[in-house]
Design an enzyme around this catalytic site. Structure first.
Site, PDB file in Angstrom:
ATOM      1  N   ASP A  85      12.879  16.855  21.964  1.00 22.97           N
ATOM      2  CA  ASP A  85      12.810  18.288  21.700  1.00 22.97           C
ATOM      3  C   ASP A  85      11.746  18.587  20.646  1.00 22.97           C
ATOM      4  O   ASP A  85      11.495  19.737  20.309  1.00 22.97           O
ATOM      5  CB  ASP A  85      14.167  18.860  21.309  1.00 22.97           C
ATOM      6  CG  ASP A  85      14.760  18.225  20.056  1.00 22.97           C
ATOM      7  OD1 ASP A  85      14.142  17.311  19.475  1.00 22.97           O
ATOM      8  OD2 ASP A  85      15.877  18.637  19.657  1.00 22.97           O
ATOM      9  N   SER A  86      11.073  17.523  20.180  1.00 22.08           N
ATOM     10  CA  SER A  86       9.862  17.693  19.366  1.00 22.08           C
ATOM     11  C   SER A  86       8.802  18.478  20.114  1.00 22.08           C
ATOM     12  O   SER A  86       7.840  18.966  19.501  1.00 22.08           O
ATOM     13  CB  SER A  86       9.301  16.324  18.966  1.00 22.08           C
ATOM     14  OG  SER A  86       9.164  15.477  20.093  1.00 22.08           O
ATOM     15  N   ASP A 141      16.038  14.284  25.336  1.00 21.65           N
ATOM     16  CA  ASP A 141      16.779  14.904  24.243  1.00 21.65           C
ATOM     17  C   ASP A 141      17.675  16.031  24.757  1.00 21.65           C
ATOM     18  O   ASP A 141      17.269  16.805  25.642  1.00 21.65           O
ATOM     19  CB  ASP A 141      15.808  15.506  23.226  1.00 21.65           C
ATOM     20  CG  ASP A 141      15.657  14.650  21.989  1.00 21.65           C
ATOM     21  OD1 ASP A 141      16.530  13.800  21.728  1.00 21.65           O
ATOM     22  OD2 ASP A 141      14.657  14.831  21.275  1.00 21.65           O
ATOM     23  N   LYS A 181      19.764  11.719  24.751  1.00 19.82           N
ATOM     24  CA  LYS A 181      19.860  11.499  23.312  1.00 19.82           C
ATOM     25  C   LYS A 181      20.419  12.742  22.644  1.00 19.82           C
ATOM     26  O   LYS A 181      20.014  13.862  22.979  1.00 19.82           O
ATOM     27  CB  LYS A 181      18.494  11.154  22.707  1.00 19.82           C
ATOM     28  CG  LYS A 181      18.545  10.896  21.189  1.00 19.82           C
ATOM     29  CD  LYS A 181      17.237  10.345  20.669  1.00 19.82           C
ATOM     30  CE  LYS A 181      16.179  11.392  20.489  1.00 19.82           C
ATOM     31  NZ  LYS A 181      16.541  12.409  19.438  1.00 19.82           N
ATOM     32  N   GLU A 194      16.004   7.808  11.776  1.00 15.12           N
ATOM     33  CA  GLU A 194      14.833   8.559  11.341  1.00 15.12           C
ATOM     34  C   GLU A 194      14.848   8.778   9.837  1.00 15.12           C
ATOM     35  O   GLU A 194      15.841   9.243   9.274  1.00 15.12           O
ATOM     36  CB  GLU A 194      14.745   9.905  12.060  1.00 15.12           C
ATOM     37  CG  GLU A 194      13.506  10.699  11.651  1.00 15.12           C
ATOM     38  CD  GLU A 194      13.212  11.884  12.562  1.00 15.12           C
ATOM     39  OE1 GLU A 194      12.248  12.613  12.259  1.00 15.12           O
ATOM     40  OE2 GLU A 194      13.915  12.066  13.564  1.00 15.12           O
TER      41      GLU A 194
END
Length: 283
Positions: free
Chosen positions: A46-47, A85, A115, A184
């Site tokens: 979703d970046s 995502d 994810k 992360e």
């Protein structure tokens, strides 16, 4: 011929101590190149809200958008294991919502796993999704969908209490059924300890070399993200500079009238010069 990456082959890589590679992709052309390069796993993150749509964070991304980008990537991959995502508020409301949306990503995008972000708070969702036969990659530490709660994109797991919380989150998502977890912005020593303590695959981003594998946003590692480069990003090429140079060269040649030239034109014509002259006169 390379073999298709699967949960089983990726787990076997961890057991043998082989490092696992992961890059983001959001479109057919890029995913095809990443797949052909031998990257083990592709994340349709979703970046894309930031890299492809220009938002300041990932929160605006919708399920419909994830499907559009995800199915383009899914069609490109022959060997890479494709993870999609689950965007913000596509799984937090209820377990039923989480299962429905995870199933949609798998069905419509030819995905191999989904994810979702969070540790102990999302174990019910992970259990329900995996019970349907859908592999789950968890995501703990700095979870971008919680950027407002964190007060920005900040390292997580600093200090004894926070380190314990991140480790307990890792154990919780593993117990719930996750086969992989993204760590992360976690201190490297803590990430290495988590990797030692869990059987699932750990994928680091800003978490040091002690993880089972690494992930980067492809625009970051190709030098396409502008002036700001996160500390954990190494540009492996400067494609952004090369693209800008090519765009400027194209602009100059078109405006100068030197492109297209004869070598880049269809010179032969079915119509004679005399006929074209007649058309010119008639109209």
């Amino acid at each position: 011929m390379p073999k298709k990456n699967t949960v089983a082959t990726l787990m076997a890589m961890k057991e043998r101590g082989e490092k696992i590679t992961q890059l983001t992709s959001y479109d057919f052309s890029t995913a095809r190149l990443v797949d052909a390069a031998g990257i083990n796993t592709i994340l349709v993150g979703d970046s894309l809200g930031m890299t492809m749509q220009g938002y300041e964070d990932t929160l605006p991304v919708t399920m419909d958008e994830m499907v559009v980008y995800g199915r383009s990537v899914g069609r490109a991959c022959k060997n890479a294991f494709v993870i999609l995502d689950m965007p913000f508020m596509s799984y937090q409301v209820s377990v039923e919502q989480a299962v429905t949306n995870a199933g949609r990503l798998m069905k419509e995008c030819q995905a191999n796993a989904v994810k979702l972000e969070g540790g102990a708070t999302v174990v019910k969702q992970i259990k329900a999704i995996t019970a349907c036969g859908i592999p789950v990659c968890a995501h703990i530490g700095m979870t971008p969908q919680s950027v407002n709660a964190f007060g920005g994109f900040k390292v997580q797991g600093k200090g004894e209490d926070n380190a314990r919380r991140v480790l307990e989150d890792a154990l919780a998502v593993q117990e719930a059924g996750a086969f992989m977890v993204v760590l992360e912005c976690v201190p490297p020593k803590l990430a290495a300890l988590i990797t030692k303590k869990v059987k699932m695959i750990t994928i680091g981003i800003g978490a040091g070399a002690g993880c089972d594998g690494q992930v980067l946003v492809y625009q970051d590692m190709l030098g396409m993200s502008g002036d700001f480069v996160p500390k954990f990003v190494k540009p492996f090429a400067h494609i952004g500079d090369a693209m800008s140079e090519a765009f400027r060269a194209y602009d100059a040649e078109v405006k100068a009238g030197t492109f297209p030239d004869a070598a880049h034109s269809y010179v032969k014509s079915d119509c004679s010069d005399e006929f074209l002259a007649k058309l010119d006169a008639e109209y």
